[in-house]
Design a protein around this motif. Structure first.
Motif, PDB file in Angstrom:
ATOM      1  N   GLN A  97       0.846  -1.185   0.000  1.00  0.00           N
ATOM      2  CA  GLN A  97       0.000   0.000   0.000  1.00  0.00           C
ATOM      3  C   GLN A  97       0.891   1.248   0.000  1.00  0.00           C
ATOM      4  OE1 GLN A  97      -1.174   2.644   1.998  1.00  0.00           O
ATOM      5  NE2 GLN A  97      -3.119   2.956   0.935  1.00  0.00           N
ATOM      6  N   ASP A 137      -6.256   1.614  -2.985  1.00  0.00           N
ATOM      7  CA  ASP A 137      -7.438   0.989  -2.405  1.00  0.00           C
ATOM      8  C   ASP A 137      -7.533  -0.505  -2.686  1.00  0.00           C
ATOM      9  OD1 ASP A 137      -8.512   3.468  -1.392  1.00  0.00           O
ATOM     10  OD2 ASP A 137      -9.003   3.974  -3.463  1.00  0.00           O
ATOM     11  N   ALA A 138      -7.304  -0.915  -3.926  1.00  0.00           N
ATOM     12  CA  ALA A 138      -7.512  -2.321  -4.276  1.00  0.00           C
ATOM     13  C   ALA A 138      -6.719  -2.676  -5.523  1.00  0.00           C
ATOM     14  CB  ALA A 138      -8.994  -2.605  -4.507  1.00  0.00           C
ATOM     15  N   THR A 140      -6.216  -6.449  -7.997  1.00  0.00           N
ATOM     16  CA  THR A 140      -6.390  -7.883  -8.195  1.00  0.00           C
ATOM     17  C   THR A 140      -5.140  -8.449  -8.847  1.00  0.00           C
ATOM     18  OG1 THR A 140      -8.793  -7.715  -8.415  1.00  0.00           O
ATOM     19  CG2 THR A 140      -7.757  -9.682  -9.304  1.00  0.00           C
ATOM     20  N   GLU A 149      -7.230 -10.920  -4.282  1.00  0.00           N
ATOM     21  CA  GLU A 149      -7.671  -9.529  -4.196  1.00  0.00           C
ATOM     22  C   GLU A 149      -6.985  -8.859  -3.008  1.00  0.00           C
ATOM     23  OE1 GLU A 149     -11.923  -9.513  -4.100  1.00  0.00           O
ATOM     24  OE2 GLU A 149     -12.081 -10.709  -5.948  1.00  0.00           O
ATOM     25  N   ARG A 151      -6.827  -5.662  -0.721  1.00  0.00           N
ATOM     26  CA  ARG A 151      -7.763  -4.600  -0.340  1.00  0.00           C
ATOM     27  C   ARG A 151      -7.235  -3.798   0.846  1.00  0.00           C
ATOM     28  NH1 ARG A 151     -13.066  -6.283  -1.491  1.00  0.00           N
ATOM     29  NH2 ARG A 151     -13.140  -7.385  -3.491  1.00  0.00           N
ATOM     30  N   HIS A 152      -7.373  -2.468   0.743  1.00  0.00           N
ATOM     31  CA  HIS A 152      -7.103  -1.569   1.862  1.00  0.00           C
ATOM     32  C   HIS A 152      -8.425  -1.315   2.579  1.00  0.00           C
ATOM     33  CE1 HIS A 152      -5.389   1.692   4.154  1.00  0.00           C
ATOM     34  NE2 HIS A 152      -6.153   2.608   3.594  1.00  0.00           N
ATOM     35  N   LEU A 163      -3.078  -3.837   4.164  1.00  0.00           N
ATOM     36  CA  LEU A 163      -3.721  -4.568   3.065  1.00  0.00           C
ATOM     37  C   LEU A 163      -4.100  -5.955   3.559  1.00  0.00           C
ATOM     38  CD1 LEU A 163      -1.454  -3.953  -0.091  1.00  0.00           C
ATOM     39  CD2 LEU A 163      -3.740  -2.997   0.306  1.00  0.00           C
ATOM     40  N   TRP A 166      -7.140 -11.563  -0.147  1.00  0.00           N
ATOM     41  CA  TRP A 166      -8.340 -12.398  -0.144  1.00  0.00           C
ATOM     42  C   TRP A 166      -8.304 -13.310  -1.354  1.00  0.00           C
ATOM     43  CZ3 TRP A 166     -12.104 -14.860   1.920  1.00  0.00           C
ATOM     44  CH2 TRP A 166     -13.336 -15.067   1.306  1.00  0.00           C
ATOM     45  N   TRP A 201     -15.757  -5.276   8.632  1.00  0.00           N
ATOM     46  CA  TRP A 201     -15.301  -5.355   7.238  1.00  0.00           C
ATOM     47  C   TRP A 201     -14.668  -6.719   6.968  1.00  0.00           C
ATOM     48  CZ3 TRP A 201     -10.079  -5.067   5.240  1.00  0.00           C
ATOM     49  CH2 TRP A 201      -9.995  -4.787   3.857  1.00  0.00           C
TER      50      TRP A 201
END
Length: 309
Positions: A97, A137-138, A140, A149, A151-152, A163, A166, A201
């Motif tokens: 990130q 933010d994201a 893939t 994936e 994700r922040h 991060l 997933w 989340w």
């Protein structure tokens, strides 16, 4: 380093092609790492604090998969998850990130660890290796035919640059230090309220396997149990912080007055001091004084913080 302690670390295949490197007991500097392997591609999730430990992880992973990592991701900036980056192959593309990259760039501990821990960790022949690719933010990542994936969570939690990784087809979630399983969470470089909010989340992913940053891998009802423990702990920190501010106490004095209750036997209990420092600076809008916070944690502990790294 105590070889018998290091030999407790082990590689576990939690789903076909998804491995976790678990380092008991998960206390200071003893993190979890892992990897996703599919086809001829491998993504490593985090490294380890020392060069020796990172090499043990990568050697075990290579023996189990026959692969070397083409990609790697750091879940946040802290050295137990990042100092071993330089042990990765030079060709490995490293992802992090944006704020995580900046945090590692300016991290002074990699150049020499202060005596807040005993024994003082020896990182070995590590070098500061920063992400090649940054995520806001994201993102893939395609590992063979498998999606991972990144994700922040949308705001500060454990740190400002967290991060998760997933793996939706296997329902495996690598949370980094958004989750500590069975030991005291740490949010002094993030946000107490943010760390609390992020739990919903994480639950919304509905993982079947959750890989915490520290502690045992979680499945089934244990995932809900550990997230609920975190909720209760963060509410305890919030109550203690509000009470300390109202009474004009320092973070250390506020911490000394806290009845940790169900959390008293968790490892690294002195983190209550660090977490209260975070509450106080967020309350009054000041900057975190990391040295003062750790000095208070050492005072609360009655001496340097124990580590077995």
């Amino acid at each position: 380093m105590n070889a018998s302690v290091e030999n407790q670390a082990g590689l576990v295949e939690v789903r076909p092609g998804i491995h976790v490197w678990v380092q008991p007991d998960g206390s200071w500097w003893l993190n979890n790492a892992g990897a996703v392997t599919a086809g001829t591609t491998q993504l490593v999730v985090d490294t380890c604090a020392t060069a020796t430990r990172a090499r043990h992880f990568l050697d075990a992973l290579g023996a189990a998969t026959g692969q070397t990592p083409k990609l790697a991701v750091n879940t946040h900036q802290h050295g137990d998850h990042t100092y071993g980056n330089s042990v990765l192959p030079a060709t490995t593309v490293l992802i992090g990130q944006e704020q995580m990259r900046e945090g590692l760039r300016t991290d002074p501990l990699i150049d020499g660890c202060p005596p807040f821990w005993s024994p003082v960790p020896d990182w070995g022949d590590v070098e500061r290796r920063l992400p090649d690719i940054t995520v806001t933010d994201a993102l893939t990542v395609h590992v063979g035919d498998r999606r991972v994936e990144l994700r922040h969570p949308g705001g500060p939690a454990h740190t400002t640059g967290d991060l998760v990784a997933w793996v939706p087809d296997a329902r495996v979630l690598f949370t980094g230090d958004l989750v500590f399983a069975g030991l005291t969470p740490l949010v002094f470089m993030g946000s107490v309220t943010g760390a609390l909010a992020v739990l919903d989340w994480l639950a919304a992913f509905e993982p079947e396997v959750l890989v915490p940053g520290h502690g045992p891998v979680l499945t089934g009802d244990d995932i809900t149990r550990v997230l609920d423990e975190h909720r209760r702990y963060y509410h305890l920190v919030l109550r203690a912080g509000a009470d300390g501010v109202e009474r004009g106490l320092s973070p250390l004095d506020a911490a000394r007055g806290v009845d940790l209750g169900e959390f008293a036997d968790w490892a690294d209990r002195e983190r209550i001091v660090l977490n209260l420092h975070r509450y106080y600076v967020d309350h009054d809008g000041s900057d975190m004084d990391l040295i003062a916070a750790f000095m208070d944690a050492v005072a609360y502990n009655g001496g340097p913080l124990p580590t077995r790294v």
